[in-house]
Scaffold this active site. Structure first.
Site, PDB file in Angstrom:
ATOM      1  N   LYS A  34       0.842  -1.205   0.000  1.00 39.35           N
ATOM      2  CA  LYS A  34       0.000   0.000   0.000  1.00 39.35           C
ATOM      3  C   LYS A  34       0.875   1.252   0.000  1.00 39.35           C
ATOM      4  O   LYS A  34       2.082   1.172   0.239  1.00 39.35           O
ATOM      5  CB  LYS A  34      -0.901  -0.027   1.228  1.00 39.35           C
ATOM      6  CG  LYS A  34      -0.142  -0.066   2.540  1.00 39.35           C
ATOM      7  CD  LYS A  34      -1.028  -0.519   3.681  1.00 39.35           C
ATOM      8  CE  LYS A  34      -0.246  -0.481   4.984  1.00 39.35           C
ATOM      9  NZ  LYS A  34      -0.997  -1.077   6.091  1.00 39.35           N
ATOM     10  N   ARG A 128     -10.763  -0.389  14.432  1.00 41.88           N
ATOM     11  CA  ARG A 128     -10.497   0.496  13.305  1.00 41.88           C
ATOM     12  C   ARG A 128     -11.434   0.084  12.173  1.00 41.88           C
ATOM     13  O   ARG A 128     -12.523   0.582  12.050  1.00 41.88           O
ATOM     14  CB  ARG A 128      -9.003   0.389  12.929  1.00 41.88           C
ATOM     15  CG  ARG A 128      -8.494   1.535  12.143  1.00 41.88           C
ATOM     16  CD  ARG A 128      -7.008   1.411  11.906  1.00 41.88           C
ATOM     17  NE  ARG A 128      -6.649   0.201  11.170  1.00 41.88           N
ATOM     18  CZ  ARG A 128      -5.457  -0.029  10.647  1.00 41.88           C
ATOM     19  NH1 ARG A 128      -4.482   0.848  10.796  1.00 41.88           N
ATOM     20  NH2 ARG A 128      -5.200  -1.129   9.981  1.00 41.88           N
ATOM     21  N   TYR A 249      17.486  28.509   9.521  1.00 42.48           N
ATOM     22  CA  TYR A 249      16.305  29.199  10.048  1.00 42.48           C
ATOM     23  C   TYR A 249      16.293  29.203  11.572  1.00 42.48           C
ATOM     24  O   TYR A 249      16.622  28.203  12.220  1.00 42.48           O
ATOM     25  CB  TYR A 249      15.033  28.494   9.568  1.00 42.48           C
ATOM     26  CG  TYR A 249      14.666  28.824   8.142  1.00 42.48           C
ATOM     27  CD1 TYR A 249      14.385  30.135   7.749  1.00 42.48           C
ATOM     28  CD2 TYR A 249      14.599  27.821   7.185  1.00 42.48           C
ATOM     29  CE1 TYR A 249      14.051  30.431   6.438  1.00 42.48           C
ATOM     30  CE2 TYR A 249      14.254  28.110   5.869  1.00 42.48           C
ATOM     31  CZ  TYR A 249      13.984  29.417   5.503  1.00 42.48           C
ATOM     32  OH  TYR A 249      13.652  29.695   4.210  1.00 42.48           O
ATOM     33  N   MET A 302      13.241  23.533   3.515  1.00 42.64           N
ATOM     34  CA  MET A 302      12.387  22.864   2.538  1.00 42.64           C
ATOM     35  C   MET A 302      13.188  22.048   1.531  1.00 42.64           C
ATOM     36  O   MET A 302      12.843  20.913   1.217  1.00 42.64           O
ATOM     37  CB  MET A 302      11.507  23.896   1.821  1.00 42.64           C
ATOM     38  CG  MET A 302      10.422  23.259   0.972  1.00 42.64           C
ATOM     39  SD  MET A 302       9.409  24.462   0.116  1.00 42.64           S
ATOM     40  CE  MET A 302       8.465  25.157   1.469  1.00 42.64           C
TER      41      MET A 302
HETATM   42  C1  PLP Z   1      -0.276  -2.171   6.511  1.00 40.24           C
HETATM   43  C2  PLP Z   1      -0.922  -3.440   6.791  1.00 40.24           C
HETATM   44  C3  PLP Z   1      -0.167  -4.614   6.879  1.00 40.24           C
HETATM   45  C4  PLP Z   1       1.335  -4.607   6.886  1.00 40.24           C
HETATM   46  O1  PLP Z   1       1.769  -4.017   8.093  1.00 40.24           O
HETATM   47  P1  PLP Z   1       3.312  -3.863   8.472  1.00 40.24           P
HETATM   48  O2  PLP Z   1       3.277  -3.439   9.890  1.00 40.24           O
HETATM   49  O3  PLP Z   1       3.860  -2.817   7.577  1.00 40.24           O
HETATM   50  O4  PLP Z   1       3.958  -5.165   8.266  1.00 40.24           O
HETATM   51  C5  PLP Z   1      -0.857  -5.803   7.048  1.00 40.24           C
HETATM   52  N1  PLP Z   1      -2.205  -5.830   7.134  1.00 40.24           N
HETATM   53  C6  PLP Z   1      -2.966  -4.723   7.068  1.00 40.24           C
HETATM   54  C7  PLP Z   1      -4.430  -4.826   7.179  1.00 40.24           C
HETATM   55  C8  PLP Z   1      -2.344  -3.486   6.903  1.00 40.24           C
HETATM   56  O5  PLP Z   1      -3.092  -2.375   6.858  1.00 40.24           O
END
Ligand code: PLP
Length: 361
Positions: A34, A128, A249, A302
């Site tokens: 993802k 969640r 800065y 930046m």
């Molecule tokens: C992101 C995610 C993973 C992988 O998680 P990691 O901690 O990066 O290994 C697995 N399952 C779900 C549902 C996720 O959202």
């Protein structure tokens, strides 16, 4: 001076990490790719992981699934955010399967999905996404009699990187109970850190993400993963700063002695965390310059940051040289610690300005 920023991804290390996690868990091993494979390039990651043997991939949205292009025919792609009413057309047009997250989504897919494959997420304590344990139990008798299309039952751990946390055992136990009601459907619980909780968390499939890309799945212990990411930037100027002058800065860093400073063309616009800045009271992260670990000096801005290279020989660093911000002695987690965040956030923030190099070491 082309491509001032260079992000190098070690595909061999990525493949090694997947094989190592697959072997360690002893069950099927998928991959969470993802957020554009945690910022590193989802199409390239999918290709490398597929070549290593991975057949189950997870992205967040239908948009991400679409950007991935064609997935190999022997591989499955799951969309974690499931299928809302606005996603239905995209879902039906895609070869990917939704991870159904609510009773409403289960009903929608039953009505519209024509028995096409789907996964179901059960919430065992994260609170969640997912159907509750009670909802999963209520759905189970129907699932047993209908052509449901469910190919994988998923749950997600809330505290996997804290092996002592009581919620782990509670989630493992609840998921075990739900799986008994869904006999014959494979189950998947563990993310990267979950793999290190032992066999009871492995079920039929594990779903690592971050660990594949070199983030330490066992915080506080030695990182068993190989580093995948190297971030380098060009030095655009080397300057001498007299004792007592400040840098950057808000003048937060003062030269305690005559200093030599290398200014590199990378900043928070490139996803380098501003919170890794150095001040008179707080050290920041480091950079590797001419094979030597040198501290940052002052605020990360930046598009630029400054490195104190006083310790190096006079001509050891020049305009145009590459310095390393992530890689070698500086792991993703080290930079994250300096910025008081986690390796995940550092990776996904790495911007698009980089010249990306996929290297087979
Ligand atoms: C992101 C995610 C993973 C992988 O998680 P990691 O901690 O990066 O290994 C697995 N399952 C779900 C549902 C996720 O959202």
């Amino acid at each position: 001076m082309h491509s001032p920023l260079r992000l190098t991804l070690d595909t061999a290390a990525l493949q090694h990490n997947w094989r190592w996690l697959a072997e360690r868990s002893g069950v099927a091993c998928g991959a969470a790719i993802k957020a554009n494979a945690y910022g590193l390039g989802a199409p390239e990651a999918l290709k490398a992981l597929h070549a290593a043997g991975c057949r189950d991939f997870f992205v967040t949205t239908w948009d991400e699934a679409g950007r991935l292009g064609a997935v190999p025919e022997d591989a499955a792609l799951s969309v974690l955010h499931g299928v809302g009413s606005g996603d239905l057309a995209a879902a039906l047009a895609s070869s990917a399967k939704p991870v159904l997250n609510s009773v409403e989504q289960v009903g929608r897919w039953k009505a519209e999905g024509q028995g096409r494959p789907c996964d179901v997420m059960v919430d065992t304590g994260m609170n969640r996404l997912g159907v509750s344990v009670d909802e999963a139990a209520a759905l189970a008798p129907r699932i047993r009699t209908e052509n449901h299309g469910i190919t994988l039952l998923i749950s997600h751990l809330a505290c996997a990187e804290q092996p002592e946390h009581a919620l782990n055992q509670r989630q493992i136990e609840l998921f075990r109970e739900v799986r008994l009601l869904y006999r014959g459907i494979p189950g998947s619980l563990a993310n990267s850190s979950g793999i290190f909780l032992g066999n009871s968390a492995h079920c039929d499939m594990v779903r690592p993400g971050a660990a594949l890309f070199g983030v330490n799945p066992t915080p506080g212990r030695r990182n068993p993963m190989q580093p995948v990411v190297q971030l380098q930037a060009r030095v655009v100027q080397v300057r001498n700063v007299p004792k007592g002058d400040t840098i950057g800065y808000n003048a937060t860093w003062t030269a305690k002695h005559a200093a030599r400073i290398a200014v590199a063309a990378v900043g928070y616009a490139d996803g380098y965390p501003r919170a890794a800045s150095a001040s008179d009271t707080t050290p920041g992260s480091d950079a590797i310059v001419a094979d030597t670990r040198c501290p940052l000096a002052g605020r990360v801005s930046m598009d630029l940051l400054a490195v104190d290279v006083t310790a190096l020989a006079e001509n050891a660093v020049r305009r145009g040289d590459l310095i390393t911000l992530i890689g070698g002695m500086i792991g993703v987690d080290d930079l994250a610690a300096a910025a008081e965040t986690i390796g995940y956030e550092v990776l996904v923030n790495l911007g698009r300005r980089y010249h990306r190099v996929y290297r087979d070491s």
